[in-house]
Write a protein that holds these residues in place. Structure first.
Motif, PDB file in Angstrom:
ATOM      1  N   TRP A 110       0.794  -1.231   0.000  1.00  0.00           N
ATOM      2  CA  TRP A 110       0.000   0.000   0.000  1.00  0.00           C
ATOM      3  C   TRP A 110       0.830   1.286   0.000  1.00  0.00           C
ATOM      4  O   TRP A 110       0.298   2.344  -0.345  1.00  0.00           O
ATOM      5  N   PRO A 111       2.130   1.277   0.370  1.00  0.00           N
ATOM      6  CA  PRO A 111       2.905   2.514   0.222  1.00  0.00           C
ATOM      7  C   PRO A 111       2.979   3.010  -1.222  1.00  0.00           C
ATOM      8  O   PRO A 111       3.345   4.164  -1.458  1.00  0.00           O
ATOM      9  N   GLY A 112       2.610   2.156  -2.164  1.00  0.00           N
ATOM     10  CA  GLY A 112       2.519   2.627  -3.545  1.00  0.00           C
ATOM     11  C   GLY A 112       1.303   3.484  -3.800  1.00  0.00           C
ATOM     12  O   GLY A 112       1.200   4.136  -4.855  1.00  0.00           O
ATOM     13  N   ILE A 113       0.368   3.516  -2.830  1.00  0.00           N
ATOM     14  CA  ILE A 113      -0.873   4.296  -2.960  1.00  0.00           C
ATOM     15  C   ILE A 113      -0.953   5.403  -1.915  1.00  0.00           C
ATOM     16  O   ILE A 113      -1.332   6.541  -2.236  1.00  0.00           O
ATOM     17  N   VAL A 114      -0.616   5.098  -0.666  1.00  0.00           N
ATOM     18  CA  VAL A 114      -0.793   6.049   0.433  1.00  0.00           C
ATOM     19  C   VAL A 114       0.067   7.294   0.215  1.00  0.00           C
ATOM     20  O   VAL A 114       1.275   7.203   0.019  1.00  0.00           O
ATOM     21  N   GLY A 115      -0.582   8.445   0.230  1.00  0.00           N
ATOM     22  CA  GLY A 115       0.125   9.699   0.016  1.00  0.00           C
ATOM     23  C   GLY A 115       0.427   9.993  -1.435  1.00  0.00           C
ATOM     24  O   GLY A 115       1.109  10.965  -1.749  1.00  0.00           O
ATOM     25  N   LYS A 116      -0.071   9.144  -2.348  1.00  0.00           N
ATOM     26  CA  LYS A 116       0.143   9.331  -3.781  1.00  0.00           C
ATOM     27  C   LYS A 116      -1.148   9.825  -4.429  1.00  0.00           C
ATOM     28  O   LYS A 116      -2.159  10.012  -3.773  1.00  0.00           O
ATOM     29  N   GLY A 117      -1.111  10.002  -5.739  1.00  0.00           N
ATOM     30  CA  GLY A 117      -2.330  10.339  -6.453  1.00  0.00           C
ATOM     31  C   GLY A 117      -2.288  11.711  -7.073  1.00  0.00           C
ATOM     32  O   GLY A 117      -1.221  12.330  -7.214  1.00  0.00           O
ATOM     33  N   ASP A 154      -2.996  14.590  -6.044  1.00  0.00           N
ATOM     34  CA  ASP A 154      -2.514  15.703  -5.240  1.00  0.00           C
ATOM     35  C   ASP A 154      -1.081  15.475  -4.764  1.00  0.00           C
ATOM     36  O   ASP A 154      -0.596  16.172  -3.882  1.00  0.00           O
ATOM     37  N   SER A 155      -0.400  14.502  -5.363  1.00  0.00           N
ATOM     38  CA  SER A 155       0.976  14.222  -4.964  1.00  0.00           C
ATOM     39  C   SER A 155       1.694  13.545  -6.124  1.00  0.00           C
ATOM     40  O   SER A 155       1.493  13.909  -7.283  1.00  0.00           O
ATOM     41  N   GLU A 156       2.526  12.552  -5.827  1.00  0.00           N
ATOM     42  CA  GLU A 156       3.221  11.805  -6.869  1.00  0.00           C
ATOM     43  C   GLU A 156       2.321  10.716  -7.439  1.00  0.00           C
ATOM     44  O   GLU A 156       1.349  10.313  -6.805  1.00  0.00           O
ATOM     45  N   PRO A 157       2.637  10.227  -8.625  1.00  0.00           N
ATOM     46  CA  PRO A 157       1.822   9.158  -9.214  1.00  0.00           C
ATOM     47  C   PRO A 157       1.825   7.897  -8.358  1.00  0.00           C
ATOM     48  O   PRO A 157       2.809   7.579  -7.686  1.00  0.00           O
ATOM     49  N   ILE A 158       0.712   7.175  -8.387  1.00  0.00           N
ATOM     50  CA  ILE A 158       0.617   5.874  -7.734  1.00  0.00           C
ATOM     51  C   ILE A 158       1.621   4.923  -8.383  1.00  0.00           C
ATOM     52  O   ILE A 158       1.806   4.924  -9.600  1.00  0.00           O
ATOM     53  N   ILE A 159       2.288   4.132  -7.564  1.00  0.00           N
ATOM     54  CA  ILE A 159       3.228   3.137  -8.067  1.00  0.00           C
ATOM     55  C   ILE A 159       2.456   1.853  -8.331  1.00  0.00           C
ATOM     56  O   ILE A 159       1.771   1.338  -7.440  1.00  0.00           O
ATOM     57  N   ASN A 210       8.698   8.590  -4.629  1.00  0.00           N
ATOM     58  CA  ASN A 210       8.771   7.592  -5.687  1.00  0.00           C
ATOM     59  C   ASN A 210      10.200   7.331  -6.142  1.00  0.00           C
ATOM     60  O   ASN A 210      10.548   6.209  -6.531  1.00  0.00           O
ATOM     61  N   SER A 211      11.046   8.371  -6.098  1.00  0.00           N
ATOM     62  CA  SER A 211      12.443   8.182  -6.493  1.00  0.00           C
ATOM     63  C   SER A 211      13.156   7.210  -5.563  1.00  0.00           C
ATOM     64  O   SER A 211      14.043   6.460  -5.984  1.00  0.00           O
TER      65      SER A 211
END
Length: 345
Positions: A14-21, A23-28, A317-318
């Motif tokens: 889920w860290p690929g989704i949480v805080g992403k999207g 309004d932030s960086e792309p979902i992994i 994401n980096s």
């Protein structure tokens, strides 16, 4: 390492989704996370499995089809990984609020239990819990702590009864951003109010670290207000105090690092910052301090968890795109298992 080495070592997806999207960086993508997890290796040791969030952004094609669980099992096992704990999408509703919202909360738990059962039947899931939280802010909770804790507990009880029909345990993750769970004392009050044998706690070393400092509830801080980071002895006493209260309730455990600060990205509220395992600013001695959760007050292994998991929510994401990140995470988990694990014939 032998297959019978415990606890099993899992990575969270889920860290690929949480805080992403948006309004932030792309979902992994989910597949990327599986690839990075499966590719990690430290001295011949690899991850045993993954814990997954039941969210459409990653698993929609599996969650919304009859054969989805079977296909997901085939995909994950194809990477020589198993599936452990599941995160129910309880934020579609809330444990506190209107009847409709609470009904949605319970329904999401039911869906998670149904999917979890299918994964067991497909032979890819051998343990783990269904993770929940209150899905309400500390600010809303604080309007009437007594009444709101009572209602959260009632929603959790209903969810526990649903989960019990599937042989599942529910674990509430102690994060400072969730009302009724935002301090060790509030969390304990909520757990005691639920009073169900399949209701427990999910301890994340980063999130619970902020309990010591009283973020979002200063009156419940454990470390003194004039605490200095150089005072390791005081920090260890604080960890002993907190884990003595919450360890008996703990069903699920996340190994993590924290630098003593809060962090939020995208739409996620600020909570205990997850740091890299190698972060020089990390305040935890990961291997040593994990022992406060994995051993009782006499230093005896509890063997309460079939697996332990690393949760790196809100890493950039980096960082997550770098394979070395996953190798470092796996190395931290291996050290924890060497210090606090066991062999089961």
């Amino acid at each position: 390492m032998p297959e019978n080495n415990y606890p099993k070592l899992h990575n969270a997806t889920w860290p690929g989704i949480v805080g992403k999207g948006s309004d932030s960086e792309p979902i992994i993508p989910f597949d990327t996370l599986l690839e990075k997890t499966a590719a990690a290796e430290v001295d011949g040791v690899k991850f045993d499995g993954v814990d997954i969030g039941l969210f459409d952004e990653h698993l929609g094609e599996y969650l919304n089809s009859e054969d989805g669980a079977s296909r997901l099992a085939d995909k994950v096992s194809g990477y020589n990984l198993e599936i452990g704990s599941l995160v129910a999408n309880v934020w579609a509703g809330s444990a506190l609020g209107s009847k409709e919202s609470r009904d949605v909360f319970v329904e999401q738990v039911r869906k998670a239990c149904v999917f979890g059962q299918k994964l067991r039947e497909a032979g890819v899931r051998h343990g783990g819990v269904v993770r929940i939280d209150s899905a309400v802010s500390p600010e809303v909770w604080s309007a009437d702590p007594t009444a709101n804790t009572k209602q959260i507990a009632e929603t959790f009880r209903i969810a526990c009864d649903v989960a019990a029909d599937f042989g599942e345990k529910l674990a509430a993750e102690g994060e400072i951003c969730w009302g009724g769970m935002h301090s060790w004392k509030a969390m304990l009050d909520t757990l005691e109010a639920v009073d169900r044998p399949n209701m427990g706690f999910q301890a994340d070393m980063s999130h619970t670290f902020l309990y010591l400092l009283g973020y979002n509830r200063p009156e419940d801080r454990i470390l003194p207000a004039d605490f200095q980071w150089s005072d390791r002895a005081a920090l260890e006493e604080g960890l002993k105090t907190m884990t003595a209260k919450l360890r008996p309730w703990t069903f699920d455990f996340h190994v993590a690092q924290n630098d003593g600060t809060v962090h939020g990205t995208g739409s996620h509220d600020k909570t205990g910052r997850h740091c890299l395992a190698t972060d020089p600013n990390g305040k935890l001695d990961i291997t040593h301090d994990a022992g406060y959760w994995l051993r009782d007050e006499n230093g005896v292994l509890t063997k309460a968890f079939r697996h332990i998991c690393w949760d790196g929510c809100m890493f950039p994401n980096s960082v997550m795109g770098n394979q070395q990140t996953w190798n470092d995470i796996l190395a931290a988990l291996v050290k924890v298992r060497k210090a606090h694990g066991w062999y089961q014939a």
